[in-house]
Scaffold this active site. Sequence first.
Site, PDB file in Angstrom:
ATOM      1  N   THR A 136       0.870  -1.186   0.000  1.00  0.00           N
ATOM      2  CA  THR A 136       0.000   0.000   0.000  1.00  0.00           C
ATOM      3  C   THR A 136       0.905   1.234   0.000  1.00  0.00           C
ATOM      4  OG1 THR A 136      -0.102  -0.205   2.425  1.00  0.00           O
ATOM      5  CG2 THR A 136      -1.988  -1.044   1.178  1.00  0.00           C
TER       6      THR A 136
ATOM      7  N   CYS B  91       7.420   1.881   5.446  1.00  0.00           N
ATOM      8  CA  CYS B  91       6.241   1.987   6.324  1.00  0.00           C
ATOM      9  C   CYS B  91       6.052   3.371   6.939  1.00  0.00           C
ATOM     10  CB  CYS B  91       6.312   0.922   7.410  1.00  0.00           C
ATOM     11  SG  CYS B  91       6.040  -0.735   6.757  1.00  0.00           S
TER      12      CYS B  91
HETATM   13  P1  NAD Z   1       6.265  -5.423  -0.601  1.00  0.00           P
HETATM   14  O1  NAD Z   1       6.214  -4.430  -1.704  1.00  0.00           O
HETATM   15  O2  NAD Z   1       7.563  -6.004  -0.176  1.00  0.00           O
HETATM   16  O3  NAD Z   1       5.316  -6.668  -0.966  1.00  0.00           O
HETATM   17  C1  NAD Z   1       4.072  -6.548  -1.579  1.00  0.00           C
HETATM   18  C2  NAD Z   1       3.917  -7.749  -2.517  1.00  0.00           C
HETATM   19  O4  NAD Z   1       2.583  -7.778  -3.029  1.00  0.00           O
HETATM   20  C3  NAD Z   1       4.844  -7.697  -3.708  1.00  0.00           C
HETATM   21  O5  NAD Z   1       5.618  -8.875  -3.781  1.00  0.00           O
HETATM   22  C4  NAD Z   1       3.884  -7.584  -4.902  1.00  0.00           C
HETATM   23  O6  NAD Z   1       4.369  -8.217  -6.076  1.00  0.00           O
HETATM   24  C5  NAD Z   1       2.653  -8.256  -4.351  1.00  0.00           C
HETATM   25  N1  NAD Z   1       1.416  -7.923  -5.056  1.00  0.00           N
HETATM   26  C6  NAD Z   1       1.012  -6.726  -5.544  1.00  0.00           C
HETATM   27  N2  NAD Z   1      -0.191  -6.831  -6.118  1.00  0.00           N
HETATM   28  C7  NAD Z   1      -0.579  -8.121  -5.985  1.00  0.00           C
HETATM   29  C8  NAD Z   1      -1.752  -8.837  -6.355  1.00  0.00           C
HETATM   30  N3  NAD Z   1      -2.765  -8.231  -6.978  1.00  0.00           N
HETATM   31  N4  NAD Z   1      -1.808 -10.151  -6.073  1.00  0.00           N
HETATM   32  C9  NAD Z   1      -0.785 -10.770  -5.448  1.00  0.00           C
HETATM   33  N5  NAD Z   1       0.350 -10.131  -5.062  1.00  0.00           N
HETATM   34  C10 NAD Z   1       0.441  -8.815  -5.316  1.00  0.00           C
HETATM   35  O7  NAD Z   1       5.537  -4.731   0.628  1.00  0.00           O
HETATM   36  P2  NAD Z   1       5.634  -5.155   2.181  1.00  0.00           P
HETATM   37  O8  NAD Z   1       6.741  -4.414   2.829  1.00  0.00           O
HETATM   38  O9  NAD Z   1       5.556  -6.616   2.294  1.00  0.00           O
HETATM   39  O10 NAD Z   1       4.290  -4.503   2.723  1.00  0.00           O
HETATM   40  C11 NAD Z   1       3.019  -5.062   2.437  1.00  0.00           C
HETATM   41  C12 NAD Z   1       1.999  -4.397   3.338  1.00  0.00           C
HETATM   42  O11 NAD Z   1       2.284  -4.719   4.694  1.00  0.00           O
HETATM   43  C13 NAD Z   1       1.986  -2.873   3.278  1.00  0.00           C
HETATM   44  O12 NAD Z   1       0.690  -2.417   3.476  1.00  0.00           O
HETATM   45  C14 NAD Z   1       2.849  -2.480   4.455  1.00  0.00           C
HETATM   46  O13 NAD Z   1       2.567  -1.183   4.917  1.00  0.00           O
HETATM   47  C15 NAD Z   1       2.460  -3.542   5.458  1.00  0.00           C
HETATM   48  N6  NAD Z   1       3.465  -3.837   6.473  1.00  0.00           N
HETATM   49  C16 NAD Z   1       4.770  -3.959   6.135  1.00  0.00           C
HETATM   50  C17 NAD Z   1       5.710  -4.235   7.110  1.00  0.00           C
HETATM   51  C18 NAD Z   1       7.182  -4.304   6.785  1.00  0.00           C
HETATM   52  O14 NAD Z   1       7.997  -4.261   7.719  1.00  0.00           O
HETATM   53  N7  NAD Z   1       7.570  -4.411   5.523  1.00  0.00           N
HETATM   54  C19 NAD Z   1       5.302  -4.387   8.452  1.00  0.00           C
HETATM   55  C20 NAD Z   1       3.951  -4.306   8.749  1.00  0.00           C
HETATM   56  C21 NAD Z   1       3.038  -4.015   7.762  1.00  0.00           C
END
Ligand code: NAD
Length: 441
Positions: free
Chosen positions: A85, A268
């Site tokens: 997001t 984040c």
């Molecule tokens: P990221 O970009 O590493 O991973 C997101 C993944 O989603 C990517 O691999 C992407 O290819 C995939 N994706 C996108 N559209 C898709 C779809 N339609 N179908 C299937 N897969 C799809 O991001 P992240 O760091 O893992 O963060 C993901 C969410 O979790 C965000 O909202 C973030 O704010 C939240 N979050 C992240 C963390 C962190 O430390 N990274 C911690 C808590 C919450």
Amino acid sequence: MRISVIGCGYLGAVHAACMTVLGHEVVGIDVDEAKVEALRAGRAPFFEPGLPELLAQAEGTGRLTFSTSMSDASGADVHFICVGTPQMHGEFRADLTYVDAAVTALAPYLRAGDVVAGKSTVPVGTAERVARVLAPSGAVLVWNPEFLREGFAVQDTLHPDRLVYGLPTDDEGVATAAGEKARAVLDEVYAKPLADGTPLVVTDLATAQLVKVAANSFLATKISFINAMAELCEATGADVTRLADAIGYDPRIGRKFLNAGLGFGGGCLPKDIRAFMARAGELGVSDALGFLREIDSINMRRRVRVVDLAREVCHGSIVGRTVAVLGAAFKPDSDDVRDSPALSVAAQMQLQGAHVTVTDPQAIENARAKWPDLRFAADPLEAAAEADVVLLATEWAEYRDLDPDELGAVVAHKRILDGRNVLDPARWRAAGWTYRALGRP
Ligand code: NAD
């Protein structure tokens, strides 16, 4: 339980592997073919301590698979939404395109009674909208925010500080029958951490969505608070590290997250506080979060201040000067360079005429993809060769432990900027270095 994890990035890949280790049968789904291919081969697609071992353990059970096809989610009892997001281009709002695409793609495979659990960090109100999209399927939508920290993601997922369930509620705020059923399903998913005594907060959807952005706003505020104190310290000759120690002994304040320096970044905190401000505006309560604009400004000012410090130690100009930047990741023990303060400062100095070489133990590949014009070196000694100034920008353990004499032998001028306040000034000065830091004399 049979579980699908939609989105296998920093959050989802770790979640999928941990759920398998907790005893479930898991399919991880991502649209990124390269990522899925790596995960299928048992390779972590990014650097996260413990993840390769965890993947090996999970895949050894035969209960973890990965796919690019959403149809493989069918048959799972619980579907975790873990897609990104990010911040919208040119706006503070969160880009919900990926959440919407994932939910729309998943909907045809859902059965009545399936649980869809949102983990992505979203603006409050998103869950209610997603629930309406899923309603025809009979699946129940809950929000189960994730608090893992990159660098500790495996530990944080297996042994979380707390679990939060946001359930659908009736007009009186009481969980609906479907919500109660979903709660029982989540209890089964998290049976092990719950049995270990992990605190559980069960609430409504709005609160669950707000919890995550509220937590990140608080953390960002704490960091910017101490960085504001650093500005005061710089104006008065005081030492912000001693100030943080002194106020941190008060248990109401606490010492954690009071390390003054280059400030926060990553995928984040920056985007979450901005999306929170944008959402507050839409809800007509923007004044409530007006302070977050200041938190953001304080944070960004630290990056400017480091460039100014480099100019100061180089007698007024960095044009044509050679600068070594130690660190590219937004924090140690990660290869994540999203909104990395280290890279942002490196790029600024390069744009202002310095010759910048960046090193990082894990993030060079990601950094190069983002800033191909920067030079990269394999290690600090190579990066610092003939440097006029060295900046410690990410507090990797190996940079904290650098030997000032060894580094001093390769640089042109012994000038170090401690962007994270992790070096011992006395030791570096004794070795003949000009030592400067943020918020310290
Ligand atoms: P990221 O970009 O590493 O991973 C997101 C993944 O989603 C990517 O691999 C992407 O290819 C995939 N994706 C996108 N559209 C898709 C779809 N339609 N179908 C299937 N897969 C799809 O991001 P992240 O760091 O893992 O963060 C993901 C969410 O979790 C965000 O909202 C973030 O704010 C939240 N979050 C992240 C963390 C962190 O430390 N990274 C911690 C808590 C919450």
